[in-house]
Design a protein around this motif. Sequence first.
Motif, short mmCIF file in Angstrom:
data_model
loop_
_atom_site.label_atom_id
_atom_site.label_comp_id
_atom_site.label_asym_id
_atom_site.label_seq_id
_atom_site.Cartn_x
_atom_site.Cartn_y
_atom_site.Cartn_z
N SER A 87 -10.64 71.22 142.28
CA SER A 87 -9.33 70.61 142.51
C SER A 87 -9.14 70.23 143.97
CB SER A 87 -8.23 71.56 142.04
OG SER A 87 -8.47 72.85 142.54
N VAL A 88 -10.18 70.41 144.79
CA VAL A 88 -10.06 70.05 146.20
C VAL A 88 -9.96 68.53 146.31
CG1 VAL A 88 -11.17 70.15 148.47
CG2 VAL A 88 -11.42 72.07 146.88
N GLY A 89 -8.94 68.07 147.04
CA GLY A 89 -8.69 66.63 147.15
C GLY A 89 -7.49 66.20 146.33
N MET A 90 -7.03 67.08 145.42
CA MET A 90 -5.87 66.72 144.59
C MET A 90 -4.61 66.86 145.44
SD MET A 90 -4.97 68.08 140.80
CE MET A 90 -4.43 69.71 141.25
N ASP A 91 -3.92 65.77 145.59
CA ASP A 91 -2.67 65.72 146.38
C ASP A 91 -2.88 66.21 147.81
OD1 ASP A 91 -1.34 64.79 144.11
OD2 ASP A 91 -0.95 66.82 143.41
N GLU A 92 -4.07 66.01 148.34
CA GLU A 92 -4.37 66.41 149.73
C GLU A 92 -5.55 65.58 150.21
OE1 GLU A 92 -5.75 70.48 149.81
OE2 GLU A 92 -7.33 70.09 148.36
N ASP A 93 -5.64 65.40 151.53
CA ASP A 93 -6.76 64.64 152.09
C ASP A 93 -7.87 65.62 152.49
OD1 ASP A 93 -7.99 62.23 152.82
OD2 ASP A 93 -7.49 62.59 154.92
N ALA A 94 -8.55 66.15 151.47
CA ALA A 94 -9.59 67.16 151.71
C ALA A 94 -10.75 66.89 150.78
CB ALA A 94 -9.02 68.55 151.44
N ALA B 272 -13.63 64.00 139.80
CA ALA B 272 -12.74 64.23 138.64
C ALA B 272 -11.28 64.13 139.05
CB ALA B 272 -13.03 65.60 138.03
N VAL B 273 -11.01 64.36 140.33
CA VAL B 273 -9.63 64.26 140.82
C VAL B 273 -9.17 62.80 140.72
CG1 VAL B 273 -8.17 64.46 142.87
CG2 VAL B 273 -9.88 66.22 142.38
N TYR B 274 -7.99 62.57 140.15
CA TYR B 274 -7.49 61.19 140.03
C TYR B 274 -6.13 61.00 140.71
CZ TYR B 274 -5.23 63.38 136.03
OH TYR B 274 -4.53 64.24 135.22
N ARG C 278 -14.00 58.07 149.67
CA ARG C 278 -14.04 57.24 150.90
C ARG C 278 -15.29 57.59 151.71
NH1 ARG C 278 -8.80 59.07 151.60
NH2 ARG C 278 -9.29 59.89 153.67
N ASP C 279 -15.58 58.90 151.84
CA ASP C 279 -16.79 59.32 152.56
C ASP C 279 -18.04 58.76 151.87
OD1 ASP C 279 -15.24 60.78 154.33
OD2 ASP C 279 -15.68 62.73 153.41
N ALA C 280 -18.03 58.78 150.54
CA ALA C 280 -19.19 58.30 149.78
C ALA C 280 -19.40 56.81 150.01
CB ALA C 280 -19.00 58.61 148.30
N ARG C 281 -18.30 56.06 149.97
CA ARG C 281 -18.42 54.60 150.22
C ARG C 281 -18.96 54.35 151.62
NH1 ARG C 281 -13.50 53.87 147.75
NH2 ARG C 281 -12.46 53.72 149.76
N THR D 152 -19.47 54.69 143.87
CA THR D 152 -18.37 55.63 143.58
C THR D 152 -17.74 55.34 142.21
OG1 THR D 152 -16.76 54.25 144.74
CG2 THR D 152 -17.81 56.03 146.01
N VAL D 153 -17.30 56.41 141.58
CA VAL D 153 -16.62 56.33 140.28
C VAL D 153 -15.38 57.22 140.39
CG1 VAL D 153 -16.83 56.75 137.80
CG2 VAL D 153 -18.85 56.08 139.12
N ASP D 154 -14.19 56.63 140.29
CA ASP D 154 -13.00 57.45 140.50
C ASP D 154 -12.62 58.24 139.24
OD1 ASP D 154 -11.03 56.00 138.88
OD2 ASP D 154 -11.12 54.42 140.41
N GLY D 155 -11.71 59.22 139.43
CA GLY D 155 -11.38 60.16 138.35
C GLY D 155 -10.65 59.53 137.18
N ALA D 156 -10.07 58.36 137.39
CA ALA D 156 -9.39 57.70 136.26
C ALA D 156 -10.39 57.27 135.18
CB ALA D 156 -8.59 56.50 136.75
N TRP D 157 -11.64 57.03 135.57
CA TRP D 157 -12.64 56.65 134.56
C TRP D 157 -12.91 57.80 133.60
CZ3 TRP D 157 -13.35 51.77 133.80
CH2 TRP D 157 -13.19 50.88 134.86
N MET D 158 -13.00 59.02 134.13
CA MET D 158 -13.22 60.19 133.26
C MET D 158 -12.00 60.41 132.37
SD MET D 158 -14.32 64.03 134.42
CE MET D 158 -13.94 65.44 133.36
#
Length: 267
Positions: free
Chosen positions: A187-194, A211-213, A222-225, A231-237
Amino acid sequence: MDVYGLVGNPVGHSLSPPMHEAAYDALGIDARYVTFEPAESAIADAIAGADALGVAGLNVTIPFKQDVLGLVEPDPLADRIGAVNTVDFSGDTPRGYNTDAGGARRALTSHDVTLDGANAVVVGAGGAGRAVAFALADAGASVAIANRTVETADSLAADVGPAATAHALDALSELLADADVLVNATSVGMDEDATPVPADALHSGLAVMDAVYSPLDTRLLRDARDAGAETVDGAWMLLYQGVEAFERWTGRDAPVDAMNAALRARL
Ligand code: NAP
């Protein structure tokens, strides 16, 4: 009219109702998708009551995914994962499935990510981590599971079998050097810039799914890009777990574009 729904607590901000109702609209299906929020002690009554009332199908979310496993007849994958997120009431006995696993797999393969023979790293070993680890191993990947609590990664790797290994988070840089696929299932990154992954461990040979959307564009993505990774965002899952649930319930191909548009309009 068929009734489908989501049972969880809380479910107030769920994106599943607009996503599924967009599918009914697109295919002219006479159905509604509603949310149910029973007390934690009432989940067995809720499942039995839904069955008695003729509810056609339910999605299941936190905190009930493990409880519902024991209240329905789970398919083998849901049984191995230890959680049910989709119940089909069409047979004599309610059947339970885990479409988070298929959702993760289809999110990646729909972006042309090859899983068979891939070296995959899954960060996280909670509910999402379990579904993702089984999905990737079943698709033919070797799966390194890194988790803050190493004992949880150990037990997940043991459940998955020989395709999986367990690690602490500080092994990530080493694991990622040879990896083709990375999934953040913490859940790291959910509602936070981490992010749980050191940016300098990312590289252009990786496909990275979060998995975080919420937010959709996480710091990990962003780091991956920036590192040149796909990159594949969490909305796809989230989309494809809904697609798979829709297809199990209706036996029809889901209108993926309509469901995706409805989902992304709300993210
Ligand atoms: P969960 O069962 O509570 O598991 C949480 C995971 O995150 C555990 O592995 C936990 O490690 C790890 N974690 C939490 N805080 C951490 C921190 N500060 N540093 C490192 N690791 C940390 O939750 P879940 O149901 O798996 O959900 C995880 C995320 O996936 C959530 O953001 C959820 O919204 C998302 N999700 C998305 C989809 C989708 O369809 N896109 C589906 C399901 C879930 P420990 O074991 O050490 O506690």
